[in-house]
Design a protein around this motif. Structure first.
Motif, mmCIF file in Angstrom:
data_model
loop_
_atom_site.group_PDB
_atom_site.id
_atom_site.type_symbol
_atom_site.label_atom_id
_atom_site.label_comp_id
_atom_site.label_asym_id
_atom_site.label_seq_id
_atom_site.Cartn_x
_atom_site.Cartn_y
_atom_site.Cartn_z
ATOM 1 N N GLY A 209 7.892 -4.873 -4.137
ATOM 2 C CA GLY A 209 7.448 -4.816 -2.741
ATOM 3 C C GLY A 209 6.469 -3.676 -2.517
ATOM 4 O O GLY A 209 5.451 -3.854 -1.833
ATOM 5 N N ARG A 210 6.769 -2.507 -3.129
ATOM 6 C CA ARG A 210 5.847 -1.374 -2.968
ATOM 7 C C ARG A 210 4.526 -1.643 -3.687
ATOM 8 O O ARG A 210 3.449 -1.305 -3.173
ATOM 9 C CB ARG A 210 6.496 -0.091 -3.513
ATOM 10 N N VAL A 211 4.607 -2.251 -4.889
ATOM 11 C CA VAL A 211 3.374 -2.563 -5.618
ATOM 12 C C VAL A 211 2.540 -3.568 -4.836
ATOM 13 O O VAL A 211 1.306 -3.444 -4.733
ATOM 14 C CB VAL A 211 3.706 -3.107 -7.026
ATOM 15 N N GLU A 217 -3.476 -2.712 -0.075
ATOM 16 C CA GLU A 217 -4.299 -1.634 0.451
ATOM 17 C C GLU A 217 -5.423 -1.247 -0.512
ATOM 18 O O GLU A 217 -6.481 -0.771 -0.076
ATOM 19 C CB GLU A 217 -3.419 -0.409 0.715
ATOM 20 N N MET A 218 -5.186 -1.436 -1.846
ATOM 21 C CA MET A 218 -6.150 -0.974 -2.833
ATOM 22 C C MET A 218 -7.318 -1.945 -2.998
ATOM 23 O O MET A 218 -8.465 -1.524 -3.238
ATOM 24 C CB MET A 218 -5.450 -0.754 -4.185
ATOM 25 N N VAL A 219 -7.075 -3.255 -2.868
ATOM 26 C CA VAL A 219 -8.135 -4.237 -3.094
ATOM 27 C C VAL A 219 -9.302 -4.036 -2.129
ATOM 28 O O VAL A 219 -10.475 -4.056 -2.560
ATOM 29 C CB VAL A 219 -7.568 -5.670 -3.004
ATOM 30 N N PRO A 220 -9.097 -3.833 -0.824
ATOM 31 C CA PRO A 220 -10.256 -3.609 0.059
ATOM 32 C C PRO A 220 -11.049 -2.367 -0.302
ATOM 33 O O PRO A 220 -12.260 -2.295 -0.034
ATOM 34 C CB PRO A 220 -9.624 -3.492 1.444
ATOM 35 N N ARG A 221 -10.381 -1.344 -0.900
ATOM 36 C CA ARG A 221 -11.105 -0.138 -1.272
ATOM 37 C C ARG A 221 -11.985 -0.374 -2.497
ATOM 38 O O ARG A 221 -13.065 0.213 -2.606
ATOM 39 C CB ARG A 221 -10.130 1.002 -1.551
ATOM 40 N N PHE A 268 -3.824 0.876 -10.199
ATOM 41 C CA PHE A 268 -3.578 1.949 -9.234
ATOM 42 C C PHE A 268 -2.439 1.595 -8.292
ATOM 43 O O PHE A 268 -1.733 2.491 -7.811
ATOM 44 C CB PHE A 268 -4.863 2.245 -8.449
ATOM 45 N N SER A 269 -2.221 0.328 -8.027
ATOM 46 C CA SER A 269 -1.090 -0.075 -7.174
ATOM 47 C C SER A 269 0.232 0.262 -7.853
ATOM 48 O O SER A 269 1.180 0.707 -7.197
ATOM 49 C CB SER A 269 -1.163 -1.577 -6.897
#
Length: 350
Positions: A209-211, A217-221, A268-269
Protein backbone atom coordinates in the motif's frame (compact mmCIF):
# COMPACT_ATOMS: atom_id res chain seq x y z
CA UNK A 1 27.56 -116.20 -43.03
CA UNK A 2 30.74 -118.09 -42.00
CA UNK A 3 29.28 -121.37 -43.24
CA UNK A 4 28.53 -119.74 -46.58
CA UNK A 5 32.10 -118.54 -46.90
CA UNK A 6 33.46 -122.02 -46.09
CA UNK A 7 31.16 -123.55 -48.73
CA UNK A 8 32.39 -120.99 -51.28
CA UNK A 9 36.02 -121.89 -50.47
CA UNK A 10 35.29 -125.63 -50.94
CA UNK A 11 33.57 -124.89 -54.21
CA UNK A 12 36.59 -122.92 -55.37
CA UNK A 13 38.94 -125.83 -54.57
CA UNK A 14 36.69 -128.24 -56.51
CA UNK A 15 36.72 -125.93 -59.52
CA UNK A 16 40.48 -125.66 -59.28
CA UNK A 17 40.84 -129.47 -59.34
CA UNK A 18 38.55 -129.68 -62.33
CA UNK A 19 40.61 -127.04 -64.11
CA UNK A 20 43.74 -129.07 -63.45
CA UNK A 21 42.10 -132.18 -64.93
CA UNK A 22 40.97 -130.09 -67.86
CA UNK A 23 44.51 -128.88 -68.38
CA UNK A 24 45.68 -132.52 -68.53
CA UNK A 25 43.01 -133.32 -71.06
CA UNK A 26 44.03 -130.28 -73.10
CA UNK A 27 47.48 -131.73 -73.51
CA UNK A 28 45.93 -134.91 -74.82
CA UNK A 29 43.68 -133.06 -77.25
CA UNK A 30 46.19 -130.49 -78.36
CA UNK A 31 46.40 -132.26 -81.62
CA UNK A 32 42.65 -131.63 -82.22
CA UNK A 33 41.97 -127.81 -81.96
CA UNK A 34 38.28 -128.00 -82.86
CA UNK A 35 37.50 -130.49 -80.16
CA UNK A 36 39.46 -128.38 -77.73
CA UNK A 37 37.47 -125.21 -78.61
CA UNK A 38 34.15 -126.99 -78.24
CA UNK A 39 35.15 -128.42 -74.92
CA UNK A 40 36.34 -125.00 -73.69
CA UNK A 41 33.02 -123.42 -74.74
CA UNK A 42 31.05 -126.07 -72.84
CA UNK A 43 33.25 -125.59 -69.79
CA UNK A 44 32.86 -121.79 -69.97
CA UNK A 45 29.08 -122.07 -70.21
CA UNK A 46 28.99 -124.35 -67.20
CA UNK A 47 31.20 -121.97 -65.23
CA UNK A 48 29.04 -118.93 -66.07
CA UNK A 49 25.88 -120.83 -65.12
CA UNK A 50 27.46 -122.01 -61.91
CA UNK A 51 28.74 -118.48 -61.07
CA UNK A 52 25.30 -116.93 -61.67
CA UNK A 53 23.65 -119.57 -59.55
CA UNK A 54 26.21 -118.99 -56.83
CA UNK A 55 25.79 -115.21 -57.04
CA UNK A 56 22.01 -115.48 -56.74
CA UNK A 57 22.47 -117.75 -53.75
CA UNK A 58 24.84 -115.29 -52.12
CA UNK A 59 22.41 -112.42 -52.74
CA UNK A 60 19.62 -114.41 -51.18
CA UNK A 61 21.83 -115.20 -48.19
CA UNK A 62 22.82 -111.52 -47.88
CA UNK A 63 19.13 -110.50 -47.87
CA UNK A 64 18.38 -113.07 -45.21
CA UNK A 65 21.34 -111.82 -43.17
CA UNK A 66 20.14 -108.21 -43.49
CA UNK A 67 16.64 -109.20 -42.41
CA UNK A 68 18.11 -111.07 -39.45
CA UNK A 69 20.20 -108.01 -38.58
CA UNK A 70 17.09 -105.81 -38.67
CA UNK A 71 15.26 -108.20 -36.40
CA UNK A 72 18.18 -108.27 -34.00
CA UNK A 73 18.35 -104.44 -34.04
CA UNK A 74 14.60 -104.18 -33.34
CA UNK A 75 14.89 -106.65 -30.47
CA UNK A 76 17.88 -104.75 -29.11
CA UNK A 77 15.92 -101.45 -29.27
CA UNK A 78 12.99 -103.10 -27.51
CA UNK A 79 15.31 -104.49 -24.85
CA UNK A 80 16.92 -101.04 -24.41
CA UNK A 81 13.53 -99.44 -23.90
CA UNK A 82 12.56 -102.11 -21.41
CA UNK A 83 15.87 -101.59 -19.64
CA UNK A 84 15.25 -97.83 -19.37
CA UNK A 85 11.70 -98.46 -18.16
CA UNK A 86 12.91 -100.94 -15.58
CA UNK A 87 15.63 -98.49 -14.46
CA UNK A 88 12.98 -95.75 -14.01
CA UNK A 89 10.77 -98.11 -12.03
CA UNK A 90 13.74 -99.12 -9.92
CA UNK A 91 14.60 -95.47 -9.21
CA UNK A 92 10.97 -94.78 -8.31
CA UNK A 93 10.90 -97.79 -6.03
CA UNK A 94 14.11 -96.64 -4.35
CA UNK A 95 12.69 -93.12 -3.88
CA UNK A 96 9.50 -94.54 -2.39
CA UNK A 97 11.56 -96.75 -0.11
CA UNK A 98 13.62 -93.76 1.05
CA UNK A 99 10.44 -91.73 1.58
CA UNK A 100 8.87 -94.51 3.59
CA UNK A 101 12.06 -94.83 5.63
CA UNK A 102 11.95 -91.10 6.36
CA UNK A 103 8.30 -91.34 7.36
CA UNK A 104 9.09 -94.25 9.65
CA UNK A 105 11.95 -92.25 11.15
CA UNK A 106 9.70 -89.23 11.68
CA UNK A 107 7.02 -91.45 13.23
CA UNK A 108 9.55 -92.98 15.58
CA UNK A 109 10.87 -89.50 16.44
CA UNK A 110 7.31 -88.27 17.06
CA UNK A 111 6.61 -91.29 19.24
CA UNK A 112 9.78 -90.66 21.23
CA UNK A 113 8.86 -86.97 21.62
CA UNK A 114 5.34 -87.91 22.72
CA UNK A 115 6.79 -90.37 25.25
CA UNK A 116 9.06 -87.65 26.64
CA UNK A 117 6.15 -85.21 26.90
CA UNK A 118 3.99 -87.79 28.66
CA UNK A 119 6.85 -88.60 31.02
CA UNK A 120 7.52 -84.91 31.75
CA UNK A 121 3.86 -83.91 32.18
CA UNK A 122 2.25 -87.03 33.68
CA UNK A 123 5.19 -89.03 35.01
CA UNK A 124 4.28 -92.12 32.96
CA UNK A 125 5.63 -93.99 30.00
CA UNK A 126 4.01 -94.29 26.57
CA UNK A 127 3.09 -97.94 27.24
CA UNK A 128 1.51 -97.04 30.57
CA UNK A 129 -0.51 -94.31 28.91
CA UNK A 130 -1.66 -96.75 26.23
CA UNK A 131 -2.75 -99.26 28.85
CA UNK A 132 -4.65 -96.60 30.79
CA UNK A 133 -6.35 -95.47 27.61
CA UNK A 134 -7.50 -99.02 26.87
CA UNK A 135 -9.25 -99.20 30.25
CA UNK A 136 -11.68 -96.41 29.34
CA UNK A 137 -14.90 -97.24 27.66
CA UNK A 138 -15.50 -96.43 24.03
CA UNK A 139 -18.23 -93.98 25.02
CA UNK A 140 -15.53 -91.51 26.04
CA UNK A 141 -14.38 -91.10 22.42
CA UNK A 142 -17.09 -88.58 21.68
CA UNK A 143 -16.19 -86.43 24.68
CA UNK A 144 -12.50 -86.73 23.83
CA UNK A 145 -13.14 -85.60 20.25
CA UNK A 146 -15.25 -82.68 21.48
CA UNK A 147 -12.52 -81.58 23.87
CA UNK A 148 -9.92 -82.01 21.11
CA UNK A 149 -11.93 -79.77 18.78
CA UNK A 150 -12.28 -77.10 21.47
CA UNK A 151 -8.56 -77.27 22.21
CA UNK A 152 -7.80 -76.96 18.53
CA UNK A 153 -9.98 -73.87 18.25
CA UNK A 154 -7.93 -72.27 21.00
CA UNK A 155 -4.97 -72.23 18.63
CA UNK A 156 -1.35 -71.98 19.72
CA UNK A 157 -0.89 -70.92 23.34
CA UNK A 158 1.96 -68.53 24.05
CA UNK A 159 3.28 -69.52 27.45
CA UNK A 160 5.34 -66.31 27.63
CA UNK A 161 2.32 -64.05 27.09
CA UNK A 162 2.09 -62.99 30.74
CA UNK A 163 5.76 -62.03 30.91
CA UNK A 164 5.59 -60.24 27.55
CA UNK A 165 2.39 -58.33 28.35
CA UNK A 166 4.11 -55.92 30.76
CA UNK A 167 6.82 -55.07 28.23
CA UNK A 168 4.24 -54.51 25.48
CA UNK A 169 2.17 -52.32 27.80
CA UNK A 170 5.19 -50.15 28.61
CA UNK A 171 6.06 -49.95 24.93
CA UNK A 172 2.49 -48.93 24.09
CA UNK A 173 2.55 -46.19 26.71
CA UNK A 174 5.91 -44.91 25.42
CA UNK A 175 4.74 -44.88 21.81
CA UNK A 176 1.46 -43.21 22.79
CA UNK A 177 3.36 -40.46 24.63
CA UNK A 178 5.68 -39.98 21.65
CA UNK A 179 2.70 -39.78 19.32
CA UNK A 180 0.99 -37.21 21.53
CA UNK A 181 4.19 -35.12 21.58
CA UNK A 182 4.51 -35.38 17.81
CA UNK A 183 0.88 -34.36 17.27
CA UNK A 184 1.30 -31.42 19.68
CA UNK A 185 4.49 -30.35 17.86
CA UNK A 186 2.74 -30.65 14.49
CA UNK A 187 -0.17 -28.53 15.74
CA UNK A 188 2.25 -25.93 17.10
CA UNK A 189 4.13 -25.85 13.78
CA UNK A 190 0.87 -25.42 11.87
CA UNK A 191 -0.09 -22.59 14.21
CA UNK A 192 3.30 -20.91 13.71
CA UNK A 193 3.07 -21.36 9.94
CA UNK A 194 -0.42 -19.83 9.85
CA UNK A 195 0.77 -17.00 12.09
CA UNK A 196 3.82 -16.34 9.91
CA UNK A 197 1.71 -16.50 6.75
CA UNK A 198 -0.73 -14.04 8.24
CA UNK A 199 2.08 -11.72 9.34
CA UNK A 200 3.68 -11.93 5.88
CA UNK A 201 0.39 -11.16 4.18
CA UNK A 202 -0.30 -8.29 6.57
CA UNK A 203 3.15 -6.74 6.18
CA UNK A 204 3.17 -7.26 2.44
CA UNK A 205 -0.24 -5.65 2.11
CA UNK A 206 0.89 -2.74 4.28
CA UNK A 207 4.18 -2.30 2.41
CA UNK A 208 2.51 -2.67 -0.97
CA UNK A 209 0.00 0.00 0.00
CA UNK A 210 2.82 2.41 0.84
CA UNK A 211 4.71 1.50 -2.35
CA UNK A 212 1.58 2.02 -4.45
CA UNK A 213 0.97 5.42 -2.82
CA UNK A 214 4.59 6.49 -3.30
CA UNK A 215 4.48 5.21 -6.91
CA UNK A 216 1.40 7.33 -7.60
CA UNK A 217 3.29 10.38 -6.31
CA UNK A 218 6.61 9.57 -8.02
CA UNK A 219 5.34 8.97 -11.59
CA UNK A 220 4.13 12.59 -12.13
CA UNK A 221 7.53 13.85 -10.95
CA UNK A 222 9.39 11.63 -13.40
CA UNK A 223 6.89 11.88 -16.28
CA UNK A 224 5.13 15.23 -16.41
CA UNK A 225 1.40 14.97 -16.96
CA UNK A 226 1.39 11.20 -16.36
CA UNK A 227 -0.03 9.01 -13.64
CA UNK A 228 0.73 5.47 -12.61
CA UNK A 229 -0.84 2.74 -10.54
CA UNK A 230 0.30 -0.62 -9.11
CA UNK A 231 -2.03 -3.62 -8.87
CA UNK A 232 -1.69 -7.24 -7.75
CA UNK A 233 -2.71 -10.15 -9.92
CA UNK A 234 -2.14 -13.90 -10.02
CA UNK A 235 0.95 -13.30 -12.17
CA UNK A 236 2.49 -10.74 -9.78
CA UNK A 237 2.68 -6.94 -9.66
CA UNK A 238 1.21 -5.14 -12.66
CA UNK A 239 2.20 -1.56 -13.54
CA UNK A 240 -0.27 0.75 -15.21
CA UNK A 241 0.79 4.05 -16.86
CA UNK A 242 -1.34 6.85 -18.22
CA UNK A 243 0.47 9.36 -20.44
CA UNK A 244 -1.66 12.50 -20.36
CA UNK A 245 -4.24 12.52 -23.13
CA UNK A 246 -2.85 9.32 -24.66
CA UNK A 247 -4.64 7.32 -22.02
CA UNK A 248 -3.43 4.07 -20.46
CA UNK A 249 -0.56 2.60 -22.38
CA UNK A 250 0.86 -0.95 -22.17
CA UNK A 251 4.54 -1.24 -21.33
CA UNK A 252 5.45 -2.79 -24.68
CA UNK A 253 4.60 0.42 -26.59
CA UNK A 254 6.66 2.73 -24.35
CA UNK A 255 9.91 4.23 -25.54
CA UNK A 256 13.25 3.42 -23.95
CA UNK A 257 13.31 6.66 -21.97
CA UNK A 258 9.75 6.17 -20.73
CA UNK A 259 10.53 2.67 -19.59
CA UNK A 260 13.65 3.84 -17.78
CA UNK A 261 11.72 6.63 -15.98
CA UNK A 262 8.95 4.20 -15.07
CA UNK A 263 11.46 1.73 -13.63
CA UNK A 264 13.19 4.52 -11.67
CA UNK A 265 9.80 5.64 -10.35
CA UNK A 266 9.13 2.11 -9.05
CA UNK A 267 12.62 1.94 -7.53
CA UNK A 268 12.25 5.23 -5.67
CA UNK A 269 8.75 4.21 -4.56
CA UNK A 270 10.23 1.16 -2.87
CA UNK A 271 12.85 3.34 -1.16
CA UNK A 272 10.27 5.87 0.02
CA UNK A 273 7.88 3.18 1.33
CA UNK A 274 9.96 2.63 4.48
CA UNK A 275 8.11 3.47 7.68
CA UNK A 276 8.63 7.11 8.71
CA UNK A 277 9.22 8.30 5.14
CA UNK A 278 13.02 8.08 5.55
CA UNK A 279 14.39 6.01 2.68
CA UNK A 280 17.89 5.55 4.14
CA UNK A 281 18.76 3.97 0.80
CA UNK A 282 22.11 3.02 -0.61
CA UNK A 283 21.53 2.72 -4.34
CA UNK A 284 23.87 1.95 -7.26
CA UNK A 285 22.56 2.98 -10.69
CA UNK A 286 24.57 1.93 -13.74
CA UNK A 287 23.84 4.42 -16.57
CA UNK A 288 20.18 4.52 -15.61
CA UNK A 289 19.77 7.90 -17.38
CA UNK A 290 21.54 6.94 -20.62
CA UNK A 291 18.29 6.86 -22.61
CA UNK A 292 16.92 10.17 -21.20
CA UNK A 293 16.83 13.44 -23.03
CA UNK A 294 17.81 16.73 -21.36
CA UNK A 295 14.33 17.48 -19.99
CA UNK A 296 13.76 14.05 -18.49
CA UNK A 297 17.34 14.00 -17.22
CA UNK A 298 16.69 17.23 -15.32
CA UNK A 299 13.58 15.68 -13.72
CA UNK A 300 15.51 12.56 -12.71
CA UNK A 301 18.32 14.62 -11.18
CA UNK A 302 15.81 16.75 -9.27
CA UNK A 303 14.29 13.60 -7.74
CA UNK A 304 17.73 12.29 -6.77
CA UNK A 305 18.70 15.70 -5.36
CA UNK A 306 15.52 15.82 -3.23
CA UNK A 307 16.41 12.51 -1.55
CA UNK A 308 20.19 12.73 -1.30
CA UNK A 309 19.99 13.91 2.29
CA UNK A 310 18.28 10.67 3.38
CA UNK A 311 20.35 8.21 1.34
CA UNK A 312 23.43 7.53 -0.71
CA UNK A 313 23.30 7.21 -4.50
CA UNK A 314 26.20 5.93 -6.54
CA UNK A 315 25.65 6.75 -10.24
CA UNK A 316 27.74 5.24 -13.02
CA UNK A 317 27.33 7.70 -15.89
CA UNK A 318 28.78 9.39 -18.94
CA UNK A 319 26.39 12.39 -18.73
CA UNK A 320 28.11 15.69 -17.89
CA UNK A 321 24.96 17.10 -16.23
CA UNK A 322 24.83 14.07 -13.92
CA UNK A 323 28.49 14.57 -13.06
CA UNK A 324 27.84 18.28 -12.37
CA UNK A 325 25.02 17.42 -9.96
CA UNK A 326 27.15 14.96 -7.96
CA UNK A 327 28.86 15.69 -4.64
CA UNK A 328 31.95 13.57 -5.36
CA UNK A 329 33.36 12.22 -8.61
CA UNK A 330 35.28 8.92 -8.75
CA UNK A 331 37.23 7.83 -11.79
CA UNK A 332 39.70 5.18 -12.88
CA UNK A 333 42.80 6.37 -14.76
CA UNK A 334 45.84 4.56 -16.12
CA UNK A 335 49.33 5.89 -15.37
CA UNK A 336 52.44 5.64 -17.53
CA UNK A 337 53.31 2.18 -16.19
CA UNK A 338 49.92 0.79 -17.22
CA UNK A 339 48.55 0.43 -13.68
CA UNK A 340 45.07 1.72 -12.94
CA UNK A 341 44.39 4.18 -10.16
CA UNK A 342 41.14 5.37 -8.58
CA UNK A 343 40.93 9.16 -8.24
CA UNK A 344 38.22 11.25 -6.61
CA UNK A 345 37.23 14.90 -6.52
CA UNK A 346 34.65 16.63 -4.34
CA UNK A 347 32.61 19.20 -6.29
CA UNK A 348 30.62 20.83 -3.49
CA UNK A 349 31.93 22.48 -0.38
CA UNK A 350 35.28 23.57 -1.90
Amino acid sequence: MRATLEAGASRREAISRRLERSAGSLEDTAANPEALAARAARASTKLVTAARSRRNGLRRLRGEAAEAHRRVSAERTTLSRRTVDLAGRLATARANAERLAEEVERAESAAATAGEEIQAEWGATLETARQEAEKHEESTDGERQTLARKLKRFGDVNLLALSQEQGLRERHEFVSAQRADAEAAANELNRIIHSVDGEIESRFAETFGRVREAFGEMVPRMLEGSSGVLDLSEEGVEIGLRLGRKGWRPLRVLSGGERALLALSFLFSVFLSRPGGDSGAFCVLDEAEAALDDLNLARFLSVVDSHRANGQYLLVTHQKRTMAAADVLYGVVQDASGATTVVSKRLQGE
